[in-house]
Design a protein around this motif. Structure first.
Motif, PDB file in Angstrom:
ATOM      1  N   UNK A 215       0.833  -1.209   0.000  1.00 40.27           N
ATOM      2  CA  UNK A 215       0.000   0.000   0.000  1.00 40.27           C
ATOM      3  C   UNK A 215       0.861   1.251   0.000  1.00 40.27           C
ATOM      4  N   UNK A 216       0.214   2.364  -0.361  1.00 43.32           N
ATOM      5  CA  UNK A 216       0.807   3.691  -0.167  1.00 43.32           C
ATOM      6  C   UNK A 216       0.013   4.383   0.925  1.00 43.32           C
ATOM      7  N   UNK A 217       0.697   4.847   1.950  1.00 43.16           N
ATOM      8  CA  UNK A 217       0.051   5.607   3.014  1.00 43.16           C
ATOM      9  C   UNK A 217       0.142   7.088   2.644  1.00 43.16           C
ATOM     10  N   UNK A 218      -0.999   7.689   2.434  1.00 42.03           N
ATOM     11  CA  UNK A 218      -1.065   9.045   1.880  1.00 42.03           C
ATOM     12  C   UNK A 218      -1.302  10.065   2.995  1.00 42.03           C
ATOM     13  N   UNK A 219      -0.459  11.084   3.023  1.00 41.88           N
ATOM     14  CA  UNK A 219      -0.585  12.179   3.989  1.00 41.88           C
ATOM     15  C   UNK A 219      -0.447  13.512   3.259  1.00 41.88           C
ATOM     16  N   UNK A 220      -0.957  14.549   3.894  1.00 39.82           N
ATOM     17  CA  UNK A 220      -0.737  15.902   3.408  1.00 39.82           C
ATOM     18  C   UNK A 220      -1.530  16.305   2.190  1.00 39.82           C
ATOM     19  N   UNK A 221      -2.643  15.628   1.919  1.00 41.25           N
ATOM     20  CA  UNK A 221      -3.433  15.941   0.726  1.00 41.25           C
ATOM     21  C   UNK A 221      -4.790  16.565   1.043  1.00 41.25           C
ATOM     22  N   UNK A 222      -4.959  17.037   2.265  1.00 39.70           N
ATOM     23  CA  UNK A 222      -6.209  17.691   2.622  1.00 39.70           C
ATOM     24  C   UNK A 222      -7.029  16.891   3.607  1.00 39.70           C
ATOM     25  N   UNK A 223      -8.063  17.521   4.140  1.00 39.06           N
ATOM     26  CA  UNK A 223      -8.875  16.941   5.209  1.00 39.06           C
ATOM     27  C   UNK A 223     -10.150  16.319   4.631  1.00 39.06           C
ATOM     28  N   UNK A 224     -10.250  15.002   4.698  1.00 41.25           N
ATOM     29  CA  UNK A 224     -11.369  14.291   4.085  1.00 41.25           C
ATOM     30  C   UNK A 224     -12.658  14.384   4.896  1.00 41.25           C
ATOM     31  N   UNK A 225     -12.557  14.912   6.115  1.00 44.06           N
ATOM     32  CA  UNK A 225     -13.753  15.120   6.918  1.00 44.06           C
ATOM     33  C   UNK A 225     -14.065  16.591   7.121  1.00 44.06           C
ATOM     34  N   UNK A 226     -13.470  17.426   6.281  1.00 42.05           N
ATOM     35  CA  UNK A 226     -13.676  18.871   6.400  1.00 42.05           C
ATOM     36  C   UNK A 226     -15.155  19.204   6.172  1.00 42.05           C
ATOM     37  N   UNK A 227     -15.705  20.062   7.031  1.00 35.24           N
ATOM     38  CA  UNK A 227     -17.113  20.427   6.884  1.00 35.24           C
ATOM     39  C   UNK A 227     -17.324  21.507   5.832  1.00 35.24           C
ATOM     40  N   UNK A 228     -16.233  22.075   5.342  1.00 30.08           N
ATOM     41  CA  UNK A 228     -16.297  22.978   4.191  1.00 30.08           C
ATOM     42  C   UNK A 228     -16.248  22.097   2.943  1.00 30.08           C
ATOM     43  N   UNK A 229     -17.361  21.973   2.252  1.00 28.59           N
ATOM     44  CA  UNK A 229     -17.452  21.019   1.145  1.00 28.59           C
ATOM     45  C   UNK A 229     -16.452  21.311   0.031  1.00 28.59           C
ATOM     46  N   UNK A 230     -16.200  22.578  -0.248  1.00 29.16           N
ATOM     47  CA  UNK A 230     -15.249  22.928  -1.301  1.00 29.16           C
ATOM     48  C   UNK A 230     -13.859  22.401  -0.960  1.00 29.16           C
ATOM     49  N   UNK A 231     -13.435  22.609   0.276  1.00 28.41           N
ATOM     50  CA  UNK A 231     -12.122  22.130   0.706  1.00 28.41           C
ATOM     51  C   UNK A 231     -12.089  20.600   0.723  1.00 28.41           C
TER      52      UNK A 231
END
Length: 333
Positions: free
Chosen positions: A109-125
């Protein structure tokens, strides 16, 4: 060198034989373990050698050969942070794939970090973060990895964050299905360190192509805030409250597509000072898990920030963890 640390090393007989040790080292570092009793396959997290990668002592392309030669481990957990600019570099990725095949290792696997917040409540982000992960699903396909590991976190009401995270995971699963790549989540940062919450997200997603990467050590649910978004700043933070790790692993194992056997510091008998490995592996075995368990030794990195503590160097820590994993597996066989 600090006197206490010097005395510790003298007591253990640190030297250059075996795994970087001399005849004075404790017997547990020479233990003959029964690998036939292992009910899982053994891998290693690239983060176990983090300080070597950041210091440019080790090239990411040499990771497969080092792991096979020095540790006799075949499963590879890659960390995106060590080749963050190579996600779309097919020349690099194909070369890494070739070297892995040549070494006789398996790209897990590839463990991915630093690509943004997948639970962000700002839908655009949040949707931007989802899009940022697509390139790593493509990279995993090129490498031949069957999955990537992502983080789900976010600030706000836990129920709202869970709903947002589940939606993000659904989008990544849909994209990954085009190339037969699964998406898994580690209890790693923020609210995801609450295993009960993360298990709830898994139930919402309800997909065989999504699961957890159950980590022994990432259960801090209340930590002081770092002064900056850097490793140096994070290493200065303190955990104020921790979720029960045995309860947490029990809750995560029904969804597990991987396990991180994390270690930091060992006692005089070769046991991790934070986690009862025999207890953990009994939980894992009872869950019916038979997949990959990855060694993730972090003491070599912490050693740079706490030089007076007796943390082992990266290679020695990995080898000591491997012995501990094999011993615990045999104990519950």
């Amino acid at each position: 060198m600090n006197k206490n640390r010097r005395n510790f090393i003298k007591q253990l007989g640190m030297g250059a034989a075996g795994i970087g040790i001399a005849s004075g080292m404790p017997s547990w570092l020479y233990a003959e373990t029964d690998k036939k009793k292992m009910f899982f396959k053994l891998a290693i997290s690239q983060f176990s050698l983090a300080s070597d990668f950041w210091a440019k002592k080790l090239d990411p392309l040499d990771f497969p050969s080092k792991v096979k030669k020095d540790f006799d481990i075949t499963g590879l957990d890659y960390c995106s942070m060590f080749f963050a600019d190579k996600a779309k570099d097919t020349v690099f990725l194909n070369e890494l794939k070739k070297r892995s095949a040549d070494a006789g290792t398996y790209n897990l696997r590839i463990m991915v970090d630093g690509e943004g917040v997948l639970g962000d409540l700002d839908e655009t982000k949040r949707l931007k973060a989802v899009e940022n992960h697509y390139k790593w699903l493509d990279a995993a396909a090129t490498l031949g990895c069957p999955m990537i590991r992502v983080n789900v976190e976010g600030d706000g009401d836990p129920g709202d964050v869970a709903k947002a995270a589940a939606d993000s995971l659904g989008r990544l699963i849909e994209y990954g299905r085009k190339q037969d790549i699964d998406v898994i989540v580690e209890n790693h940062v923020g609210i995801s360190c609450n295993a009960g919450w993360l298990a709830g997200v898994m139930k919402q997603v309800n997909s065989k192509h999504c699961g957890t990467l159950a980590d022994f050590g990432n259960f801090c649910i209340n930590r002081t805030k770092p002064e900056a978004q850097t490793i140096d700043a994070y290493m200065k933070t303190k955990c104020l409250e921790e979720y029960d790790r045995y309860k947490g692993i029990t809750e995560l194992m029904p969804f597990a597509k991987g396990v991180h056997a994390k270690t930091h510091l060992f006692d005089a008998n070769g046991n991790d000072t934070e986690t009862d490995f025999t207890k953990m592996f009994r939980i894992i075995k009872d869950s019916g898990f038979k997949g990959w368990v990855s060694i993730e030794y972090e003491g070599g990195l912490i050693k740079q920030y706490k030089p007076d503590m007796p943390y082992l160097a990266n290679d020695d820590g990995v080898k000591a963890t491997k012995i501990l994993v094999e011993k615990a597996a045999a104990a519950v066989a």
